[in-house]
Write an enzyme that holds these catalytic residues in place. Sequence first.
Site, PDB file in Angstrom:
ATOM      1  CE1 TYR A 151      -3.508  -2.534   0.054  1.00 40.97           C
ATOM      2  CE2 TYR A 151      -4.490  -1.225   1.822  1.00 40.97           C
ATOM      3  CZ  TYR A 151      -4.584  -2.241   0.887  1.00 40.97           C
ATOM      4  OH  TYR A 151      -5.741  -2.953   0.800  1.00 40.97           O
ATOM      5  CB  SER A 162       6.094  -6.237   7.716  1.00 41.76           C
ATOM      6  OG  SER A 162       4.714  -6.335   7.585  1.00 41.76           O
ATOM      7  CD  GLU A 178      -3.520  -2.119   8.733  1.00 45.35           C
ATOM      8  OE1 GLU A 178      -4.069  -1.495   7.818  1.00 45.35           O
ATOM      9  OE2 GLU A 178      -2.304  -2.095   8.948  1.00 45.35           O
TER      10      GLU A 178
END
Lengths: 346, 388
Positions: B133, B166, B250
């Site tokens: 993103y 990540s 999220e």
Amino acid sequence: MDFALSWEQTQLKEAAAGFLAALPSARDLLEGRGTLEDPAVWKRVAEEQGWPAILVPEEAGGFGFGQVELSVVFEEFGRTLTSCPLLGTAFATALLLECGDAQAQERWLGAIAAGEPAAVVWSGISAEEGPFGWTLEGQGVAVDGGMASLLVIVAPQGVFVLPADLADRTRVPHLDPTRPSVGVSVSAVPAERLTVDGLERARMRCESLLASEAVGAAEATLQLAVDYSRVRTQFGKPIGSFQAIQHICADMLLAVESARSAAWYAACAIDAGADDAREAARTAKAMACDALFHCAGQSIQVHGGIGFTWEHDCHLYFKRARSVMDLLGHPREHRAAVAQTLLGDA
Amino acid sequence: MNLSFSAEDEAFRQEVRAWLDEHMVGDFARIRGRGGLGDMDAFVDERIAWERELAGGGWTCLGWPTEYGGRGASLFEEVIFYEEYARAGAPGRVGHVGEHLLGPTVIAHGSDAQKARFLPGIVAGTDLWCQGYSEPNAGSDLANLSTRAELRDGRWHLTGQKVWTSLAEQAQWCFALCKTDPTAAKKHHGITCLLVPMDQPGVSIVPIKQITGSSEFAEVFFEDAVTDKDNVVGPIHGGWRVAMGTLAVERGASTLGQQLAFVGEFDRIVAAAKETGAASNPLIRDRIADLHMRLKVMRLNAMRTLSAHAADRELSREASIVKLYWSVWHRDLGELAMDVLGESSAICDPRYEELHRLFLWTRSDTIYAGTNQIQRNLIAQRALGMPR
């Protein structure tokens, strides 16, 4: 798991909000429309609403409801800055409930449930035992005690009860004009002694009520700020559209909702007799007082100059915020006590 | 008002606890407490094995509907699972992105073929995902992203750069937001969500060395990276709504259950304060008590949110309040961690290595997954209804 108001508790909240909305506001009272301590209002509180009887056991003529129910009412009293004198009466009720034997409860709590207003002097008076029983000596302050017909005195030697007309009472000017307080002076006045075993439990009930009251007041300051930010225009826009104002209000919401969680839990823990009830009441008192002080100050800031005027309600909440902070332990003292249980003397 | 979990929920808690006790042994016991926030690059291989161990026990994708291989667990059960997971010190999940971000996005917006292809690998703990993103010029202003994707010869071709990704090295797949219509009138139109295989010549990964000295995040470069034309989630040019849905989930159940992990960190700092003598300082005592109280209230807030939304599972409005609360608490804890170490706090003492890590890592908490400033905007506009 249902950490929310029940249907009945929601009804009680709405009834309290409706009743208080129809009374003269704190501003009306300050400007001489109605009186701060009105026996006719108290009569309706006691007889129509029955709130003084919430904690009183059924055997003593009350409803025998819990701390949660009373907290729900106090949140609404805080929102409108009403004292009434339900606060003083609830303090006295907590002490009589936790420190009185069945006989004392029946007599004194019975009187409260029947509509006698009461108040508490937490310090300044000491007791002595003589051949004819206990007598009291000294002077202190009864917060929200101007109308009280019963006084409960916390002395180093015990908790005492006496009819209020046995004491000299004088009005004490108070920074917080919505909190009528009286000075209480006694000299060689006889009084009935209760046990002191329940004193800590009584204090935690009172701390929990103050926390709920502070949550209601804090939410009111947030509402005032948000409402004003929608109508006040600067630079051609409502000030509520500016991030500088939005972020202040967002932080206020966080403080209010967190304090509410703490206050609800303290009341639940007290009702359940939970092991952590003592700490929960300290947490609620500390967080709710800090939240109210933060919110009342920020509400003035959002209002700008108008918030600094006598005409606007901001100062009433700001003064309440400061006065409730010292009542029954400053947040710092509650944190020190919690640190003691966590860390010992270290 | 009732703060007890039901008997069924308590039985579920016992089942989770027993399974974790039984399986957190051997190599897995060795990585107890590792791989969490600020430590996500530790023991990655062991944690991949642990993900499969979890899958073997049916503990991945709890909240997903059973038809997609989940347990159909209630929000209560999910929170209980995360509480027990933290209590057991079970290692940081490598499957988090797939389970909590990509999976729910595919379930909500994906085609049946995509569900059949991508969900089973997440449930089994074999397919790891990373999120594409953020970009150098698209942080809080996510719609400003500039990675381009073009459909040519039946495949999407991607060029651009993602950042703060990540698990980029371990993931087999990335779900990336790309600009597919640069002529769109508004910048959040013309964005498409693409699923991109990571193992290909057009993808390169450069680890980012952080304030902690460790590298848990990476930059991902797409230089004519390709993916099949069918690997689009939601409509072409309609990826913004898909992305917003992902951000809403999220921080869901896993966040509500994380308070117990913080209890462990807090206890560690209290222990350090006693060791160093800081616990006798009244100013330190005040802050310890304050953080203790706020930590208790963190769980109470979570229980209120849970009670209000167990039925509708709609956490997006509360999510900002929860994020702002815990991130500030955690940052304050990080600062206290240094203060309890006293005047030699800056010396790198191996006994207190994790306190240094906490102090440094917590500066990220108020930034990632929506900065505190963005959260305050959302709270003001959505919860308080203030004008935009």
